[in-house]
Design a protein around this motif. Structure first.
Motif, short mmCIF file in Angstrom:
data_model
loop_
_atom_site.label_atom_id
_atom_site.label_comp_id
_atom_site.label_asym_id
_atom_site.label_seq_id
_atom_site.Cartn_x
_atom_site.Cartn_y
_atom_site.Cartn_z
N GLY A 28 0.78 -1.23 0.00
CA GLY A 28 0.00 0.00 0.00
C GLY A 28 0.81 1.28 0.00
O GLY A 28 0.26 2.38 0.02
N THR A 29 2.14 1.18 -0.06
CA THR A 29 2.95 2.40 0.12
C THR A 29 3.04 3.25 -1.15
O THR A 29 3.49 4.39 -1.09
CB THR A 29 4.36 2.08 0.63
N PHE A 31 0.19 2.78 -3.34
CA PHE A 31 -1.25 2.84 -3.60
C PHE A 31 -1.90 4.01 -2.86
O PHE A 31 -2.57 4.85 -3.45
CB PHE A 31 -1.88 1.51 -3.18
N LEU A 47 -3.19 -8.41 -1.70
CA LEU A 47 -2.34 -9.60 -1.78
C LEU A 47 -1.81 -10.05 -0.42
O LEU A 47 -1.18 -11.09 -0.31
CB LEU A 47 -1.12 -9.32 -2.67
N GLU A 92 17.63 2.34 1.95
CA GLU A 92 17.41 3.74 1.55
C GLU A 92 15.95 4.02 1.19
O GLU A 92 15.60 5.14 0.86
CB GLU A 92 18.28 4.08 0.34
N THR A 103 6.76 -3.60 -0.58
CA THR A 103 7.36 -4.80 -1.16
C THR A 103 8.27 -4.43 -2.33
O THR A 103 8.10 -3.39 -2.97
CB THR A 103 6.26 -5.75 -1.68
N GLY A 106 6.22 -4.60 -5.49
CA GLY A 106 5.41 -3.40 -5.64
C GLY A 106 6.23 -2.26 -6.22
O GLY A 106 5.77 -1.48 -7.05
N CYS A 109 6.53 -2.93 -9.90
CA CYS A 109 5.23 -2.81 -10.59
C CYS A 109 4.82 -1.35 -10.69
O CYS A 109 4.20 -0.93 -11.66
CB CYS A 109 4.15 -3.57 -9.84
N ASN A 110 5.16 -0.58 -9.67
CA ASN A 110 4.81 0.84 -9.68
C ASN A 110 5.63 1.58 -10.73
O ASN A 110 5.21 2.60 -11.26
CB ASN A 110 5.04 1.41 -8.29
N ALA A 115 12.51 4.59 -8.66
CA ALA A 115 12.42 3.42 -7.79
C ALA A 115 13.82 2.91 -7.48
O ALA A 115 14.59 2.58 -8.39
CB ALA A 115 11.60 2.34 -8.45
N ALA B 42 0.18 9.95 3.28
CA ALA B 42 1.02 9.49 2.17
C ALA B 42 2.33 8.87 2.62
O ALA B 42 3.25 8.73 1.82
CB ALA B 42 1.29 10.67 1.23
N GLY B 43 2.43 8.56 3.89
CA GLY B 43 3.66 7.92 4.35
C GLY B 43 4.81 8.87 4.59
O GLY B 43 5.88 8.45 5.02
N ASP B 44 4.61 10.15 4.30
CA ASP B 44 5.73 11.07 4.32
C ASP B 44 6.09 11.61 5.70
O ASP B 44 7.23 12.01 5.91
CB ASP B 44 5.43 12.28 3.42
N MET B 61 -1.36 4.06 5.47
CA MET B 61 -1.20 3.29 4.24
C MET B 61 -1.57 1.81 4.44
O MET B 61 -1.25 0.99 3.59
CB MET B 61 0.24 3.39 3.73
#
Ligand SMILES: Cc1cc2nc3c(=O)[nH]c(=O)nc-3n(C[C@@H](O)[C@@H](O)[C@H](O)COP(=O)(O)OP(=O)(O)OC[C@H]3O[C@@H](n4cnc5c(N)ncnc54)[C@H](O)[C@@H]3O)c2cc1C
Ligand code: FES
Ligand code: FES
Lengths: 280, 918
Positions: A28-29, A31, A47, A92, A103, A106, A109-110, A115, B42-44, B61
């Motif tokens: 979800g990070t 999403f 998932l 990092e 993940t 993920g 896929c993102n 990335a 947003a995780g930030d 999240m």
């Protein structure tokens, strides 16, 4: 509210994906940050209960990272030394909260140009394993991501694992990330490098990948060829020149200019080579 | 909806929610566990950090569906049987929680670390907490608190709870600190009636456009949960707001014309899911975009359209100060340097976004909101609704960071307007992108200055012209354009000065108040030129500043002769040993190093006038004794994390002669407290502190009068009585026999009032703009990676003249937080409308970016201040960027002329210099 499924078996997940369009959520990070200020109303396939995808396995000639392996899971795993590039990248990524949930699958896929997992995985020559109702297939990571946030994954397909071939001999690797602050930072440039050592102490094979300098992280084949056969030592750093960066096509954005990215990429490539040249 | 069962803080819990709802929202809104904060979704920011099966994750999240059958722990679960953990106590003692909005996340991240390691190192602490942002503390006190629990740092230096009359100057933790540690503190988004409707503003995607709003019938049919769509037509009073009584140029809801991206055009009110589901493009708003004037040059260009019909040339106003003949002085100077400097929009980035709710109570309206300025909010809401000021009540919540950004209204008029019309409670919580795109910023500046001196180092003249981009609306633009020319030459005695500013409207986010009101921008300019002059005449930069530091008896450029409390020379002298040592160390490092990493040390000196510029700026404080003997301070001074509740209590307690822990505090509520003015301009300690001290003294005088006792009498407050002991003679005032009266129903009461003595400025800016100034000098030790252009600040030494430190623990907290913000301004912060509207593209310093900070408190007492105190809140930020830039110069020979000095800019400057001098 939409449809929500959290299956416990891959077949069930794949079947559902074949039946209707579903947004996939793993950690979800990526999403949730894409949906700030909105109620999530898409149909979702979660998932997270697919326990079988949470494993890292030694499969003989390759290592298989299940699609639900998180950054933290990878950091904690007992892996060979040449895996270091991916472990360094994992450290990092975001803060520990993000590493605990996000993940590696993920991340690919993102398909963000920034990335951190992608250059490391490319340097490790990774391939992506996909499953759908029609069966499974394998795609090299360099062919899996085809653009900024674009992959060849079909709507009915699930990424089940990432496969990393074992190097033939001794290999070392590293990862260098450049950002404008210490934690929680999107890379301006990152470099992943793997060097396989030939029996005579020269470079048997080198794989160098640079991220954030093109829509997709790119390898530097000319540099890799120039490195092959050279004695392993600090002088490897001097082999790299601006000419070798030809596959890169960085843009100006809020994090840095195009020229700066090329300049910094060369510096980081040299530093990575110097480090691997002197690593024991 | 799905029923999801899980364990929450050790208890079986089950909740019926959408399985894709964010866990943070389920905890907060469905289960009432508001200790977990949401700063970004947003995780930030990490404010939402909780444990999921024992490991830290961001609850914003995590889909609710994922927690089924699992264990969740939140900040509410840390303390056991009401006893705080060692970690929570350490946070309290080290002042590691200022506003407290990040604290739950910090505590959870730290608790996670201790599950893994008992004695973590400093690096491990940074890594473990690195996912949580704090905008107030500068992180160092948090690191210390955690390292203390790890057994690596001694206990915080604190004084015991002081006796009566001894609170001022004592080091002690916040009087309201404990509730920030266990999730009890209530912030703007933490509470509203269960039946409150939600409001969401629909905002312009265009920088500049005209628009019409069509009929919303179809929208209502599609979304039955939508109760009402409000537009400009629905504003009952004046559809305009602004911080000055005479300037109300920003509409609550735009009326056919939008002037910046993010401007509110309509307000959707309904149930939460409905208003959050409707997409902006479903609302029948038809925009006709128009050329966007981005940057001051396009706004000033010939033929540019006017943003406001009454403002030709898009010029809001000019500011001006002139003293002596600056041109002649520069012509006669031995050395003249000049330069043009630029700074960016800077975002406050408080971790708490704007939030609040309103309800109508008969013909009154009550707004509960996070704010820096309850009384200004009250008057603003009143005029928007067209009702009397007294018909509005502002009930401030705890404020999760302000820094100037919560001096302008945001949600207040929207929720008030909706509640007024609908006669139902209405709440609104900005999301991060909305907060960043619609609320004020620091003014971007472009400043050109010339500075001259004699060859033996006496300053001779200074000229300055600065354009300040005030964005689409006035906000605090007039204050900035006035404040800058007064401060533009820096804290020095300069015989001849001409400084002019121009505030320019553009189609960008309104620029308003942000810690320093333009002075940090100006400081970058004057300090860079000071460095250049020092180099040209071969003088040490610190000694050059010391020589020219303005001293008592010397006039400012406004012609104000300083009568007292001008401690800059003392600050610089205190820094001298650190400076010499650090400069020598940097030189040695560079001589022997690899040439890739180079070090440098810079110094920055600043001054800052406390309080409003040449304007009445009063504070009133009230104190009362109830029939049961409770003594209460009614303070309208809003605590935004800086510790005002604590310092006001100290000052008032000493004024009265009572131990500070015996004092009850009622703060903020405009129905219960008098107007103590806004928390801005570094005025609360000085101005409201002055009022609080007088309130204490006046209450004491009243009690002594009732007892007919002498000045030196001792007071003892007992249940129902005050015992007055005057030279051995004991007297008891029976409080139960006195009549309750006044606004708070106390039996004895008194007020204190203070308005700093200033005088108006004439057309040349001559007069007495401020009653007192604070001074500061800071040293920054930096290391530059010359190949990558990255700058790492290794250490800051900050010397501040605060007049008198009311509570050194709180003052240090201000310094640390200000340094961190100054570092961000110098190196990474740049808000670009439409591009850096979140906390991952807009970067603020994280753990690991803020270095060790050594603070030196210089106390040159201010006679008009309470116990000699003056302000410190903004000074702390102004000196840091210049010091860092000075350090970059010593390291690389590169002069930074544009902030932030991002790696690409630093590297480009290094390359350009190499080309010039191969
Ligand atoms: C604060 C913060 C900081 C971050 N910092 C970094 C950083 O420094 N470097 C970096 O590289 N990344 C960073 N990220 C992003 C990183 O966390 C993600 O890329 C993460 O690895 C994605 O994994 P996930 O499981 O959370 O993906 P999700 O958000 O669950 O999914 C991401 C995307 O991939 C798809 N997807 C996921 N799994 C599969 C699958 N098995 N099959 C098919 N499709 C799938 C989803 O549909 C979605 O489109 C950061 C994120 C945050 C919130
Ligand atoms: S609210 Fe979850 S990280 Fe900011
Ligand atoms: S105390 Fe950390 S954000 Fe305010």
């Amino acid at each position: 509210m939409g449809f929500y499924l959290r299956p416990t078996a891959v077949e069930e997940a794949v079947r559902a994906l074949g039946e209707r369009p579903l947004a996939i959520v793993a950690g979800g990070t990526d999403f949730y940050p894409a949906r700030v200020g909105r109620v999530v109303d898409e149909d979702v396939l979660d998932l997270s209960a697919l326990a079988e995808l949470r494993r890292i396995e030694d499969a003989g000639d390759h290592i298989r990272i299940g699609a639900l392996v998180t950054w933290s899971g990878l950091i904690a795993a007992d892996l060979p030394a040449w895996f270091r590039t991916l472990k360094l990248a994992a450290r990092e990524v975001g803060g520990i909260q993000v590493q605990n949930a996000g993940t590696i699958a993920g991340n690919i896929c993102n398909a963000s140009p920034a990335a951190d997992g992608v250059p490391a995985l490319i340097a490790l020559d990774a391939a992506v394993e996909l499953a759908s109702a029609r069966g499974t297939r394998r795609v090299p990571l360099t062919e899996f991501i085809i653009g900024n946030r674009r992959t060849v994954r079909m709507p009915g397909e699930l990424v089940t694992a990432i496969r990393i071939p074992k190097p033939s001999g001794v290999a070392t690797s590293t990862f260098l990330k450049l950002g404008a602050r210490r934690y929680l930072v999107i890379s301006i440039v990152m470099v992943a490098a793997v060097i396989e050592r030939a029996a005579d102490g020269t470079v048997g094979a080198a794989r160098i990948a640079v991220g954030s300098c093109a829509p997709v992280a790119r390898r530097l084949p000319l540099l890799e060829a120039a490195l092959a056969g050279r004695p392993i030592g600090r002088a490897l750093a001097d082999v790299a020149t601006a000419r070798h960066l030809e596959p890169l096509a960085p843009i100006d954005d809020v994090r840095g200019t195009r020229d700066y990215r090329l300049d910094a990429a060369l510096t980081l490539v040299r530093r990575a080579l110097a480090e691997l040249g002197t690593a024991t | 909806m799905t029923t999801i069962a899980f364990t929450l803080n050790g208890r079986a819990t089950s909740v019926e929610v959408s399985p894709v709802r964010r866990l943070a929202h389920v905890l907060r809104e469905d289960l009432g566990f508001t200790g977990t904060k949401v700063g970004c979704d947003a995780g930030d920011c990490g404010a939402c950090t909780v444990f999921l099966d024992g490991a830290q994750v961001c609850a914003c999240m995590v889909p609710a569906g994922q927690v089924a059958g699992r264990r969740i722990e939140t900040v509410e679960g840390l303390a056991k049987d009401g006893k705080l953990t060692a970690l929570q106590q350490a946070f309290h003692h080290f002042n590691a929680a200022q506003c407290g909005i990040c604290t739950p996340g910090m505590l959870m991240a730290a608790a996670d670390l201790f599950q893994r390691t008992a004695r973590p190192s400093e690096d491990e602490v940074m890594d473990a907490l690195g996912g949580v942002l704090c905008r107030c503390t500068g992180y160092r006190k948090i690191v210390d608190a955690v390292l203390h629990v790890a057994g690596r740092v001694p206990a915080a230096a604190l004084d015991n709870t002081p006796d009566a009359g001894r609170a001022v100057g004592a080091r002690f933790p916040k009087v309201d600190g404990l509730q920030k540690l266990d999730g009890r503190e209530i912030f703007g988004a933490d509470q509203a009636p269960a039946d409150a409707l939600w409001l969401r503003a629909v905002r312009s995607p265009h920088f500049s456009a005209t628009f019409t709003v069509g009929a919303c019938d179809a929208l209502h049919r599609k979304y039955p949960g939508l109760v009402r769509v409000f537009t400009a037509r629905d504003v009952p009073g004046n559809n305009g707001f602004g911080v000055y009584p005479q300037v109300k140029d920003q509409p609550v809801l735009a009326d056919g014309d939008v002037r910046f991206r993010g401007e509110a055009v309509a307000a959707l009110v309904g149930d939460r899911d409905t208003v959050m589901t409707i997409r902006d493009d479903e609302v029948p708003i038809h925009y006709t975009p128009r050329t966007a004037l981005v940057g001051v040059d396009s706004a000033l260009a010939e033929g540019a359209h006017r943003l406001h019909t009454d403002k030709p040339g898009n010029i809001l106003a000019f500011g001006y100060v002139e003293r002596g003949d600056a041109d002649a002085a520069l012509a006669a100077a031995d050395v003249v340097v000049e330069g043009t400097f630029e700074t960016a929009f800077v975002e406050h980035a408080y971790i708490e976004p704007e939030a609040g709710w309103a309800r109508r109570v008969g013909d009154r309206v009550e707004v509960t909101v996070t704010t820096q300025t309850p009384y200004m909010d009250r008057d603003e809401v009143a005029q928007v609704l067209g009702i009397a000021n007294e018909a509005v009540r502002i009930i401030p919540t705890a404020c999760g960071g302000g820094f100037g950004g919560k001096l302008d209204i945001s949600v207040q008029p929207l929720v008030a307007l909706a509640a007024w019309h609908l006669d139902r409670p209405v709440r609104c919580v900005y999301h991060r992108i909305e907060s960043m795109s619609s609320t004020t910023k620091r003014h971007p500046a472009r400043m050109t200055a010339r500075y001259g001196c004699t060859k033996d180092g006496a300053l001779s003249g200074f000229t300055f012209f600065g354009d300040f981009n005030t964005g689409a609306y006035t906000s605090w633009g007039l204050t900035v354009k006035d404040r800058v020319p007064i401060h533009a030459m820096g804290p020095y005695h300069v015989p001849a000065v001409r400084a002019k500013t121009r505030a320019v409207f553009t189609n960008e986010t309104p620029a308003g108040a942000f810690r320093g009101f333009g002075v940090p921008q100006a400081a970058i300019t004057h300090e860079a030129l000071m460095d250049e002059m020092a180099e040209r005449i071969g003088m040490d930069p610190l000694e050059f500043r010391w020589k020219n530091a303005i001293r008592v008896g010397q006039p400012t450029a406004s012609g104000q002769v300083l009568k007292a409390s001008a401690g800059l020379a003392e600050c610089l002298a205190a820094l001298r040993p650190h400076w010499r040592k650090a400069r020598a160390e940097a030189e040695a490092f560079n001589r022997t190093g690899d040439g890739v990493r180079r070090r440098g040390v810079g110094v920055g000196a600043i001054w800052y006038g406390c309080g409003a510029t040449s304007a009445p700026n009063p504070s009133t404080m009230r104190m009362g004794v109830a029939a049961d003997g409770t003594v209460t301070l009614y303070s309208g001074a809003q605590d935004i994390g800086q510790g005002t509740n604590t310092t006001m209590s100290q000052v008032a307690a000493d004024g009265l002669g009572i131990a500070v822990d015996r004092l009850r505090l009622v703060w903020g509520d405009t129905d219960l407290t008098p107007d103590s003015g806004k928390t801005s301009a570094s005025r609360q300690a000085y101005v409201s502190g002055g009022a609080a001290k007088r309130a204490g003294e006046n209450l004491r005088a009243e009690i002594l009068r009732l007892a007919n006792a002498g000045q030196d009498a001792w007071l003892r407050f007992e249940p129902g009585a005050i015992v007055v002991e005057d030279r051995g003679r004991m007297q008891t005032i029976d409080l139960r026999r006195l009549e309750a009266g006044g606004p708070n129903g106390d039996v004895i009461m008194a007020e204190g009032y203070f308005d700093p003595p200033t005088e108006p400025l004439d057309e040349k800016g001559q007069g007495v703009p401020y009653a007192t100034y604070g001074f500061a000098a800071q040293i920054a030790e930096v290391e530059v990676d010359v190949e990558l252009g990255t700058v790492k600040v290794r250490r800051i030494v900050a010397a501040h003249d605060v007049g008198r430190s009311l509570n050194p623990t709180q003052v240090e907290g201000q310094i640390h937080g200000g340094v961190a913000q100054g570092l961000g301004l110098a190196l990474m912060e740049e808000y670009i409308p439409g591009r850096t509207e979140n906390l991952h593209d807009y970067l603020i310093p994280t753990f690991g970016d803020v270095p060790e900070i050594e603070t030196i408190l210089v106390e040159d007492p201010e006679p008009t201040g309470p116990y000699g105190a003056k302000g410190v809140g903004e000074h702390v930020l102004c000196a840091t960027a210049p010091a860092i830039f000075g350090g970059i110069y010593q390291a690389t020979g590169v002069r930074i002329r544009r902030a932030p000095a991002t790696p690409d800019r630093v590297r480009a400057a290094i390359l350009a210099r190499k080309e010039q001098r191969p």
